[in-house]
Design a protein around this motif. Structure first.
Motif, PDB file in Angstrom:
ATOM      1  N   ASN A 243       1.004  -1.389   0.515  1.00 11.61           N
ATOM      2  CA  ASN A 243      -0.254  -0.320   0.366  1.00 11.61           C
ATOM      3  C   ASN A 243       1.025   1.786   0.448  1.00 11.61           C
ATOM      4  O   ASN A 243       0.313   2.308   0.375  1.00 11.61           O
TER       5      ASN A 243
ATOM      6  N   ASN B  13      -6.993   1.918  -1.567  1.00  7.53           N
ATOM      7  CA  ASN B  13      -6.691   2.996  -0.704  1.00  7.53           C
ATOM      8  C   ASN B  13      -5.255   2.945  -0.745  1.00  7.53           C
ATOM      9  O   ASN B  13      -4.555   1.764  -0.229  1.00  7.53           O
TER      10      ASN B  13
ATOM     11  N   ARG C  53      -4.612   7.980  -2.100  1.00  6.34           N
ATOM     12  CA  ARG C  53      -5.473   7.129  -2.847  1.00  6.34           C
ATOM     13  C   ARG C  53      -6.066   6.902  -2.171  1.00  6.34           C
ATOM     14  O   ARG C  53      -6.030   6.052  -1.829  1.00  6.34           O
ATOM     15  N   ASN C  54      -7.864   7.118  -2.209  1.00  9.34           N
ATOM     16  CA  ASN C  54      -8.468   6.655  -0.962  1.00  9.34           C
ATOM     17  C   ASN C  54      -9.942   6.381  -1.831  1.00  9.34           C
ATOM     18  O   ASN C  54     -10.350   7.410  -2.401  1.00  9.34           O
ATOM     19  N   ARG C  55     -11.148   6.005  -0.545  1.00 10.09           N
ATOM     20  CA  ARG C  55     -12.307   5.316  -0.977  1.00 10.09           C
ATOM     21  C   ARG C  55     -13.493   6.758  -0.536  1.00 10.09           C
ATOM     22  O   ARG C  55     -14.108   6.991  -1.065  1.00 10.09           O
TER      23      ARG C  55
ATOM     24  N   GLY D   6      -9.088   9.473   3.649  1.00 11.54           N
ATOM     25  CA  GLY D   6      -8.030  10.113   2.512  1.00 11.54           C
ATOM     26  C   GLY D   6      -7.422  11.777   3.341  1.00 11.54           C
ATOM     27  O   GLY D   6      -6.455  11.080   3.259  1.00 11.54           O
TER      28      GLY D   6
ATOM     29  N   ARG E   9     -12.228   7.246  -7.534  1.00  4.58           N
ATOM     30  CA  ARG E   9     -11.316   7.424  -6.192  1.00  4.58           C
ATOM     31  C   ARG E   9     -10.792   8.784  -5.574  1.00  4.58           C
ATOM     32  O   ARG E   9     -10.322   9.640  -6.597  1.00  4.58           O
TER      33      ARG E   9
END
Length: 133
Positions: free
Chosen positions: A25, A37, A69-71, A76, A119
């Motif tokens: 990650n 993520n 980067r995150n949902r 984030g 995202r």
């Protein structure tokens, strides 16, 4: 001397509580399509190296960017702020035979939009004052 991204990767992996693992990650230079993520470190250049009268090597002022980067917007942005807090003001440390006199954030974390899969993307920019040990 390594690219600053390599040293920051090692620093962030070692930082307890961040749960970042290289190639899982946490990435350098190229952000893979998965996972949703993740954090990617980019070398973004910097200003000219220090010039000295006796031509000895002085400090380099390299810049790098962390892209999260995150949902989730809150998660984030929270991670981007946590990364900023973990790095901003660090100094007098050595990583991979490079002396880091100071690492500082150039600006607060920013939301920059969405990728093609929806995202959310956040960035924080840093400068590292460093030289070979």
């Amino acid at each position: 001397m390594n690219p600053v991204s390599v040293d920051m990767k090692d620093l962030l992996e070692a930082e307890s509580g961040l749960d970042l693992e290289y190639a899982t990650n946490l990435f350098i230079g190229t952000e893979p399509d998965e996972p949703d993520n993740c954090v990617t470190i980019y070398d973004t250049g910097g200003i000219r190296p220090q010039l000295t009268y006796n031509k000895e090597e002085g400090f380099f002022y390299d810049r790098f960017q962390l892209r999260v980067r995150n949902r989730s917007y809150l998660i984030g942005m929270g991670l981007a702020k946590t990364l900023m807090d973990a790095l901003h003001g660090r100094g007098h440390e050595e990583y991979n035979s490079t002396e880091y006199e100071l690492i500082h954030c150039v600006g607060s974390p920013s939301f920059i939009g969405r990728d093609d899969k929806g995202r959310l993307l956040f960035v924080a920019n840093f400068e590292a004052q460093r030289r070979e040990s």
